[in-house]
Design an enzyme around this catalytic site. Structure first.
Site, PDB file in Angstrom:
ATOM      1  N   GLU A 226       0.825  -1.219   0.000  1.00 18.96           N
ATOM      2  CA  GLU A 226       0.000   0.000   0.000  1.00 18.96           C
ATOM      3  C   GLU A 226       0.857   1.268   0.000  1.00 18.96           C
ATOM      4  OE1 GLU A 226      -3.677   0.466   2.041  1.00 18.96           O
ATOM      5  OE2 GLU A 226      -3.971  -1.692   2.205  1.00 18.96           O
ATOM      6  N   GLY A 227       1.946   1.186  -0.740  1.00 18.32           N
ATOM      7  CA  GLY A 227       2.864   2.309  -0.855  1.00 18.32           C
ATOM      8  C   GLY A 227       4.056   2.117   0.056  1.00 18.32           C
TER       9      GLY A 227
END
Length: 387
Positions: free
Chosen positions: A364-365
Site C-alpha cells: 500500500e505504498g
C-alpha cells in the site's frame, strides 16, 4: 495500553477480537505459516461474530462503525498472526471503493454479502510494471456495447483467488495517463477472469497473494464505479481510508512480538536469575513498549480524524503507516534479540513476527513513497499559508 476513550461498543469489539485471537488464531498461526493455507475456519468465526461489517452502513447489513472500529479488530487479529490479520483487512481494502464510490444499486448488490462475511473482497491495482507508480498500469478496459472488456494482469494481490468480489483498476483511455484509469467491480467466476501463480512469501504466509489474469473478460457497464477516468481518485481515496489499516496491522504484529519477548524474559534463567532482571533487557522492553504505544496513538488519532469526516487525510494516513511499520520492524527485530538463539528458531514465534512485519513497510505504498506524500503535503501547506 492507554485508554483512548473508546466507547463501550469499541471496548466490546476489542474483547471479542482478543478472545478470537487467543482461542482461534494464536494456536494455529505457526501451522498456517508453514502450510500457507488460507484461514477459512477463522474467517468463518469472524463472519459469525458480525465483524466483517464493522465499517459498513447498517442499511447494507453492517454495524455502522468507522475506521477506528475496523482498526481495533485488525490490531487484535494481527497480534495473533499478521497473515490472518491481512486476510481480514484486505477485504476492507476491496470493499472501501464500493462504499466510497458505489451507487446505491451497487451497494445493495455487493455490500450485504461483504458485511456478513458471506463473501470477501480484494483490490487489484499492482502490476509487474506498476507498483508505486500507479499511473503506469497496463491493464485495459475497452467499452464494447453494454460491457467493458478487460485485458491484462495484476500481481501481488492479497486475497487473490480466494476473494469473490474484486475492484480492479484498468485503463479506459491510455492517452490521458492517470486520468485515463477507471475502477470496475469484477466477480470471481466471470468468464475470462482467471488466477495465476500463488506467491511464496517471506511472511504473512497464511494470506493468499496471487496473479489476476484478464483475457477478454466481459464486465457489465453497470460494474463501473463512479465514471470513466475516476480510477486514480478511487485508488487514492481508498488508500487514505485503508492505510491506517496497514499501520494498525504493524502495531498488532509489534504487540504480539513484545508479548512473546516479555514472557520469555520472565522465564529465561541466566546466571541464576531471569533475564528480565537485567537492565539491558529491561531497557529494550521499555523502548519497545513505548514505541508501540506511540504508534498506536498516531493510528487511532488518524482513524478518528477520518471518521470525523475530515476531507484531506492523506498526509496523516501516510504518517501513521510510515511510523507504525518502521516501529514494527524495529520492535520485532528487538524481540528476536531478546530471545537470543531461540529467537532465530521457528520453534518460537518471534522470527515469524519479524518476517510478518517487513511487508508493512512495503505494501500500500512503500515507506519511501509515504515520505514523499508527507513532504509534498508539507510543502503545499506552507505555500498555501504564505499566500
Amino acid at each position: 495500553m492507554l485508554d483512548y476513550l473508546l466507547t463501550e461498543d469499541q471496548k466490546m469489539i476489542r474483547e471479542l477480537c482478543a478472545r478470537i485471537t487467543e482461542e482461534k488464531i494464536i494456536p494455529i498461526a505457526a501451522e498456517l505459516d508453514r502450510t500457507e493455507e488460507f484461514p477459512w475456519d477463522v474467517m468463518k468465526v469472524i463472519a459469525e461474530s458480525d465483524l466483517f461489517g464493522l465499517y459498513i452502513e447498517e442499511k447494507y447489513g453492517g454495524m455502522g462503525g468507522g475506521v477506528l472500529d475496523l482498526s481495533i479488530a485488525v490490531e487484535e487479529f494481527s497480534r495473533g498472526c499478521g497473515g490472518i490479520g491481512v486476510c481480514y483487512a484486505a477485504s476492507a481494502l476491496g470493499t472501501y471503493p464500493i462504499i466510497l464510490f458505489g451507487n446505491d444499486e451497487q451497494k445493495q448488490k455487493y455490500l450485504p454479502d461483504l458485511a456478513k462475511g458471506r463473501k470477501i473482497a480484494a483490490f487489484g491495482l499492482t502490476e509487474p510494471a506498476a507498483g508505486s507508480d500507479a499511473s503506469a498500469i497496463q491493464t485495459t478496459a475497452k467499452k464494447v456495447g453494454d460491457h467493458y472488456v478487460l485485458n491484462g494482469t495484476k500481481h501481488f494481490i492479497t486475497n487473490g483467488g480466494d476473494a469473490q468480489t474484486y475492484v480492479i483498476i484498468a485503463m479506459t483511455d491510455k492517452t490521458k495517463g492517470a486520468r485515463g484509469a477507471s475502477a470496475f467491480i469484477v466477480e470471481k467466476g466471470t468468464p475470462g477472469f482467471t488466477f495465476g501463480k500463488k506467491e511464496d512469501k517471506m511472511g504473512i504466509r497464511a494470506s493468499s497473494t496471487r496473479e489476476l489474469i484478464f483475457t477478454d473478460c466481459k464486465v457489465p457497464k453497470e460494474n463501473l464505479l463512479s465514471k470513466e477516468g475516476m480510477g486514480f481518485i478511487v485508488t487514492m481515496k481508498t488508500f487514505d481510508m485503508s492505510r491506517p489499516g496497514v499501520a494498525i496491522q504493524a502495531v498488532g504484529i509489534a504487540q504480539g512480538a513484545l508479548d512473546v519477548a516479555v514472557k520469555y524474559a520472565r522465564e529465561r534463567q541466566q546466571f541464576g536469575k531471569p533475564i528480565s532482571s537485567f537492565q539491558g533487557i529491561q531497557f529494550m522492553l521499555a523502548d519497545m513498549a513505548t514505541q508501540i504505544e506511540a504508534a498506536r496513538a498516531l493510528v487511532y488519532a488518524t482513524a478518528r480524524e477520518i471518521d470525523s469526516g475530515k476531507k484531506d487525510t492523506g498526509k496523516d494516513s501516510a504518517m501513521a503507516k510510515l511510523f507504525a511499520s518502521d516501529v514494527a520492524m524495529k520492535v520485532t527485530t528487538d524481540a528476536v534479540q531478546v530471545l537470543g538463539g531461540y529467537g532465530y528458531m521457528k520453534e518460537y514465534p518471534a522470527e515469524k513476527y519479524m518476517r510478518d512485519a517487513k511487508i508493512t513497510q512495503i505494501y500500500e505504498g512503500t515507506n519511501q513513497i509515504q515520505r514523499s506524500i508527507i513532504a509534498l503535503a508539507l510543502i503545499k501547506e506552507m505555500a498555501k499559508a504564505s499566500k
